[in-house]
Enzyme design. Structure first.
Site, PDB file in Angstrom:
ATOM      1  N   HIS A 192      -8.420 -15.911  -3.894  1.00  0.00           N
ATOM      2  CA  HIS A 192      -7.390 -15.667  -1.700  1.00  0.00           C
ATOM      3  C   HIS A 192      -7.799 -14.700  -1.233  1.00  0.00           C
ATOM      4  O   HIS A 192      -6.912 -13.561  -2.433  1.00  0.00           O
ATOM      5  CB  HIS A 192      -5.955 -16.086  -2.067  1.00  0.00           C
ATOM      6  CG  HIS A 192      -5.501 -16.163  -0.649  1.00  0.00           C
ATOM      7  ND1 HIS A 192      -5.048 -17.391   0.118  1.00  0.00           N
ATOM      8  CD2 HIS A 192      -5.633 -14.752   0.095  1.00  0.00           C
ATOM      9  CE1 HIS A 192      -4.367 -16.611   1.442  1.00  0.00           C
ATOM     10  NE2 HIS A 192      -4.929 -15.232   2.085  1.00  0.00           N
TER      11      HIS A 192
ATOM     12  N   HIS B  30      -8.988 -11.287   2.123  1.00  0.00           N
ATOM     13  CA  HIS B  30      -9.445 -10.945   3.689  1.00  0.00           C
ATOM     14  C   HIS B  30     -10.683 -10.477   3.520  1.00  0.00           C
ATOM     15  O   HIS B  30     -10.288  -9.719   3.825  1.00  0.00           O
ATOM     16  CB  HIS B  30      -8.741 -11.014   4.589  1.00  0.00           C
ATOM     17  CG  HIS B  30      -7.322 -12.368   4.383  1.00  0.00           C
ATOM     18  ND1 HIS B  30      -7.911 -13.243   5.828  1.00  0.00           N
ATOM     19  CD2 HIS B  30      -6.614 -12.530   3.784  1.00  0.00           C
ATOM     20  CE1 HIS B  30      -6.870 -13.900   5.140  1.00  0.00           C
ATOM     21  NE2 HIS B  30      -6.085 -13.492   4.381  1.00  0.00           N
TER      22      HIS B  30
ATOM     23  N   GLN C  98      -6.960 -17.695  12.592  1.00  0.00           N
ATOM     24  CA  GLN C  98      -6.274 -16.408  12.296  1.00  0.00           C
ATOM     25  C   GLN C  98      -4.751 -16.533  13.474  1.00  0.00           C
ATOM     26  O   GLN C  98      -3.395 -16.549  13.312  1.00  0.00           O
ATOM     27  CB  GLN C  98      -6.209 -14.916  12.019  1.00  0.00           C
ATOM     28  CG  GLN C  98      -4.962 -14.347  12.265  1.00  0.00           C
ATOM     29  CD  GLN C  98      -4.913 -13.608  11.132  1.00  0.00           C
ATOM     30  OE1 GLN C  98      -5.227 -13.350   9.758  1.00  0.00           O
ATOM     31  NE2 GLN C  98      -3.662 -14.233  10.965  1.00  0.00           N
TER      32      GLN C  98
ATOM     33  N   HIS D  63      -2.919 -21.507   4.558  1.00  0.00           N
ATOM     34  CA  HIS D  63      -2.250 -20.015   4.811  1.00  0.00           C
ATOM     35  C   HIS D  63      -0.393 -21.468   4.839  1.00  0.00           C
ATOM     36  O   HIS D  63      -0.995 -22.010   6.186  1.00  0.00           O
ATOM     37  CB  HIS D  63      -1.538 -18.887   5.804  1.00  0.00           C
ATOM     38  CG  HIS D  63      -2.768 -18.234   5.541  1.00  0.00           C
ATOM     39  ND1 HIS D  63      -4.559 -18.566   5.195  1.00  0.00           N
ATOM     40  CD2 HIS D  63      -3.128 -16.883   5.044  1.00  0.00           C
ATOM     41  CE1 HIS D  63      -5.039 -16.780   5.027  1.00  0.00           C
ATOM     42  NE2 HIS D  63      -4.119 -16.134   4.765  1.00  0.00           N
TER      43      HIS D  63
ATOM     44  N   GLU E 164       4.156 -18.920   4.999  1.00  0.00           N
ATOM     45  CA  GLU E 164       4.084 -17.559   4.908  1.00  0.00           C
ATOM     46  C   GLU E 164       5.009 -16.484   6.189  1.00  0.00           C
ATOM     47  O   GLU E 164       5.041 -16.334   7.209  1.00  0.00           O
ATOM     48  CB  GLU E 164       2.549 -17.264   4.944  1.00  0.00           C
ATOM     49  CG  GLU E 164       2.685 -15.679   4.559  1.00  0.00           C
ATOM     50  CD  GLU E 164       1.309 -14.628   4.450  1.00  0.00           C
ATOM     51  OE1 GLU E 164       0.964 -15.059   5.290  1.00  0.00           O
ATOM     52  OE2 GLU E 164       1.281 -13.716   4.235  1.00  0.00           O
TER      53      GLU E 164
ATOM     54  N   ASP F   1      -5.544 -11.370  -1.488  1.00  0.00           N
ATOM     55  CA  ASP F   1      -4.958 -11.186  -0.061  1.00  0.00           C
ATOM     56  C   ASP F   1      -5.910 -10.137   0.286  1.00  0.00           C
ATOM     57  O   ASP F   1      -6.182 -10.087   1.424  1.00  0.00           O
ATOM     58  CB  ASP F   1      -3.537 -11.066   0.095  1.00  0.00           C
ATOM     59  CG  ASP F   1      -3.400 -11.633   1.547  1.00  0.00           C
ATOM     60  OD1 ASP F   1      -4.407 -12.415   2.021  1.00  0.00           O
ATOM     61  OD2 ASP F   1      -1.818 -11.890   1.455  1.00  0.00           O
TER      62      ASP F   1
END
Ligand code: FE2
Length: 426
Positions: free
Chosen positions: A57, A59, A152, A210, A213, A309
């Site tokens: 995971h 970005h 996102q 996701h 969260e 992350d």
């Protein structure tokens, strides 16, 4: 004649004094005292040889952008998302590629073999998608990059996100993402999970959402994700990332939920560094940790892998592409302190995450890909304790990164002497 032999290695299962022989990109033999010749030899010196670290995971479209266009002052997830929204329109494809390639170099030097990176699809130009598809191709000989189409700003909340996500998948992005807790309502969140799973079912892809969260004990998207996984027959292909709300959920409800997750074959990816940094921000004291229920999920039989992350981006100012940092933090936050639990944390950044990503030929075993890392540590627990130095990184039977053992010349007392941190406890 082998291509490479790593001599006198300790294996992840604890066997010592083993030689690992590589030929044509595969591990051809693992046994003690291999006498055959090889073009290249590594003296492992009794240290641990691990399969590569796997980050399930990340970005990569945002990494190394820290400070652009400004810093996250509150430190919250929501300000991070807003800040990222400011950067997206002004960054270029070339800039994203350049940052991502720098990150990949660092990651490989730390023994990383594969990364699952989310890529934002809430930008009509799909700059991030274009950039990371280019990066995936550029690094493929030394790093497996798997991309997730990640809306996102919300698959439904952002007006063009669904269309852009489909375009990203058409362009070759590997996995379907989502962010149900960021949709306007719980109902929209459930609808977004259904759409993500249907897209994956239609296209034969995996899902990584996701999911929940937040610190909201009533967030229920993981329940929907498990339900849709069952309904569409996606068992084993679906992952819930973060799942931080499970930390705050009612215990009775969780006793029903975890069996549903297991039954659906849904995997879990907590991100310890980011979860401990971002969750609980609305609390006074006591402050919740916000990491999902790692030992409980694991003990029930759910596959759990730790992700990193972020590194130096709108959400997290630190990081160094080191999955042992991630394991170290996950171990502490989940209080996984027994010997078996600590060793399991090493698996959470290696074999478990490889399984979640569906990697083939992974492992330090005969017949597997000749991909491994030599650590300056004797075993998994010591590797985590020291966040051990990487002495060599091997890919397809070739050394692709190497460095000298870390030693310090001590000048105290009567005689100068050399200190190897890995030797201090033995
Ligand atoms: Fe994430």
């Amino acid at each position: 004649m082998f291509d490479l032999i790593a001599k006198n290695a300790t294996l992840p299962d604890g066997q010592t004094g083993m030689d690992i022989a590589c030929k044509d990109g595969k591990i051809a033999a693992i046994e003690a005292g291999i006498t055959a010749e090889a073009k290249d030899v590594i003296d492992a010196g009794g240290n641990l040889v691990s399969p590569p670290f796997i980050d399930p995971h990340f970005h990569m479209d945002a990494t190394l952008s820290l400070g652009r266009p400004r810093m996250n002052v509150s430190g919250t997830l929501l300000e991070g998302i807003a800040l990222w929204g400011e950067l997206k329109p002004v960054q270029t494809v070339d800039e994203i590629v350049e940052r991502a390639m720098r990150y990949c170099d660092l990651a490989v030097s730390k023994g990383m073999g594969a990364i699952r990176s989310h890529v934002d699809t809430c930008d009509d130009t799909l700059k991030g998608v274009e950039a990371l598809l280019e990066v995936r191709d550029k690094v493929k000989d030394y790093l497996d990059l798997q991309l997730v189409a990640f809306p996102q700003d919300g698959l439904l909340r952002s007006p063009t996100a669904l269309e852009n996500t489909k375009r990203a998948l058409d362009l070759g992005v590997d996995v379907v993402g989502g962010i149900p807790h960021f949709e306007r309502t719980m109902a929209d969140g459930a609808q977004s999970v259904r759409i993500s799973c249907e897209l994956a079912a239609e296209r034969g892809l995996m899902v990584d959402v996701h999911c929940d969260e937040s610190d909201d004990p009533l967030s229920r998207h993981i329940e929907t994700l498990a339900y849709e996984t069952q309904r569409l027959g996606l068992q084993g292909r679906v992952t819930g990332s973060h799942l931080t709300s499970m930390h705050s959920m009612d215990n009775y409800y969780v006793s029903k939920l975890i069996p549903l997750i297991l039954e659906a074959g849904v995997h879990a990816i907590p991100n310890p560094l980011i979860n401990i940094m971002l969750q609980g921000r609305h609390d006074s004291y006591p402050k919740r940790r916000g990491q999902t229920r790692v030992p409980e999920l694991r003990d029930a039989g759910v596959t759990v892998g730790f992700g990193s992350d972020c590194m130096m981006d709108p959400w997290y100012s630190l990081g160094k592409a080191d999955m042992l940092d991630v394991a170290f933090m996950g171990l502490h936050v989940a209080q996984l302190s027994s010997r078996a639990d600590m060793a399991w944390c090493f698996d959470a950044v290696t074999v478990n995450s490889a399984q979640i990503m569906g990697l083939e030929g992974y492992g330090v075993e005969t017949g597997c890909n000749a991909n491994f890392v030599l650590l300056q540590a004797k075993d998994k627990i010591e590797a985590i304790r020291l966040r051990a130095h990487r002495l060599a990184v091997v890919r397809q039977g070739k050394i692709i990164a190497r460095s000298q053992p870390v030693k310090t010349e001590l000048l105290t007392g009567d005689a100068a002497r050399s200190l190897d941190e890995a030797q201090t406890a033995t």
